[in-house]
Design an enzyme around this catalytic site. Structure first.
Site, mmCIF file in Angstrom:
data_model
loop_
_atom_site.group_PDB
_atom_site.id
_atom_site.type_symbol
_atom_site.label_atom_id
_atom_site.label_comp_id
_atom_site.label_asym_id
_atom_site.label_seq_id
_atom_site.Cartn_x
_atom_site.Cartn_y
_atom_site.Cartn_z
ATOM 1 N N CYS A 75 -4.123 7.968 26.389
ATOM 2 C CA CYS A 75 -3.337 7.471 25.259
ATOM 3 C C CYS A 75 -2.953 8.672 24.404
ATOM 4 O O CYS A 75 -3.833 9.369 23.886
ATOM 5 C CB CYS A 75 -4.186 6.493 24.447
ATOM 6 S SG CYS A 75 -3.400 5.928 22.929
ATOM 7 N N CYS A 190 3.990 8.505 25.830
ATOM 8 C CA CYS A 190 3.140 7.335 25.636
ATOM 9 C C CYS A 190 2.875 6.813 27.037
ATOM 10 O O CYS A 190 3.816 6.661 27.838
ATOM 11 C CB CYS A 190 3.842 6.284 24.789
ATOM 12 S SG CYS A 190 2.992 4.685 24.762
HETATM 13 N N1 DGL Z 1 -0.511 4.027 25.376
HETATM 14 C C1 DGL Z 1 -0.531 4.596 24.106
HETATM 15 C C2 DGL Z 1 0.009 6.029 24.033
HETATM 16 O O1 DGL Z 1 -0.028 6.724 24.981
HETATM 17 C C3 DGL Z 1 -0.342 3.866 22.854
HETATM 18 C C4 DGL Z 1 0.471 2.716 22.565
HETATM 19 C C5 DGL Z 1 0.013 2.072 21.255
HETATM 20 O O2 DGL Z 1 -1.092 1.531 21.250
HETATM 21 O O3 DGL Z 1 0.755 2.143 20.260
HETATM 22 O O4 DGL Z 1 0.434 6.490 23.038
#
Ligand code: DGL
Length: 262
Positions: A75, A190
């Protein structure tokens, strides 16, 4: 290290599955624990203090329960903020996911790169430092998307997501008109966004290179673990912090290399 190392992969939701599938392919010998902190999703809508206060103690509980050999923070919104806190607090090795600005700028021919991430990720000092250190003279456009992670979750969960909703988030990445100077590279900053890659490619106003750091993360994890002891495949489990009953197993098992989910 045991014959079958445990790799804990953590995200706010289902986006980290795009990192998981690469790590699974690189390390079929490992046991995988995938944790979706969906009770706190989306991280992009929380303040920095809230994310630190959420993730650091939660990770302590997860390490206590699963005793991983390595943790992948799949993330960007969390990694750009909490990695240093996690490394200070726990001795297990952490591999993060941060915007792939360096390789994107190194390969851009028009010298115009866009970074598509959550609003949190594009605001981070960490991301700004990556641009200062690695833009290599490129013009970098930061695009903070409020909804794309939620749209990716919805699509993976079987809901229909309109082209218009995706395009509204994507369009600001495309800067310039002339083919010799317009954006030619978009960093997927993301982990949810590669879930929508086919649609992003189809909706893009012109073709660009999309940079997904997942294969590089998988190589890093594998290097840290050292050579696999044997070729046997180990198991996998999936945890939603909301404890929701998801009913998504059939859609999710391909990300786990076909393993049955505990
Ligand atoms: N998958 C996440 C990222 O890489 C985050 C998405 C979220 O929870 O806002 O930033």
């Amino acid at each position: 290290m045991t014959n079958s190392p445990t790799i804990l992969v953590f995200d706010s939701g289902l986006g980290g599955l795009t990192v998981l599938r690469e790590v699974v392919a690189a390390r079929p010998d490992a046991h995988f624990v995938y944790v979706a902190d969906d009770a706190f999703f989306p991280y992009g809508h929380h303040s920095e203090d809230e994310i630190i206060a959420r993730v650091v103690p939660l990770m302590g509980e997860l390490i206590g329960t699963h005793d991983p050999d390595i943790v992948v923070i799949a993330c960007n919104t969390a990694s750009t903020l909490v990695l240093s806190h996690l490394r200070d607090a726990y001795s297990v090795p952490f591999v993060g996911t941060v915007p792939a600005i360096k390789p994107a700028c190194a390969q851009s021919r028009t010298r115009r790169v866009s970074v598509l991430g959550t609003k949190g990720t594009v605001k981070r000092e960490y991301t700004k430092a990556l641009i200062r250190d690695f833009a290599q003279g490129c013009e970098v456009t930061l695009v903070g998307s409020p909804e794309l992670a939620s749209l990716a979750e919805a699509e993976l969960s079987g809901a229909s997501v309109s082209d218009g909703d995706i395009l509204a988030e994507l369009a600001p990445c495309f800067v310039g008109e002339d083919a010799t100077s317009r954006t030619d590279t978009v960093v997927l900053a993301c982990t949810h966004y590669p879930l929508l890659l086919d649609r992003l490619k189809r909706l893009a106003p012109w073709p660009v290179d999309w940079i997904d750091p997942a294969p590089a993360i998988a190589r890093r994890v594998s290097d840290l673990l050292g050579p696999p002891a044997d070729g046997s495949q180990s198991g996998a489990e999936m945890i939603f912090t909301s404890n929701r009953v998801h009913g998504l197993s059939a859609r999710l098992t391909p990300f786990f290399g076909g393993r049955a989910l505990a």
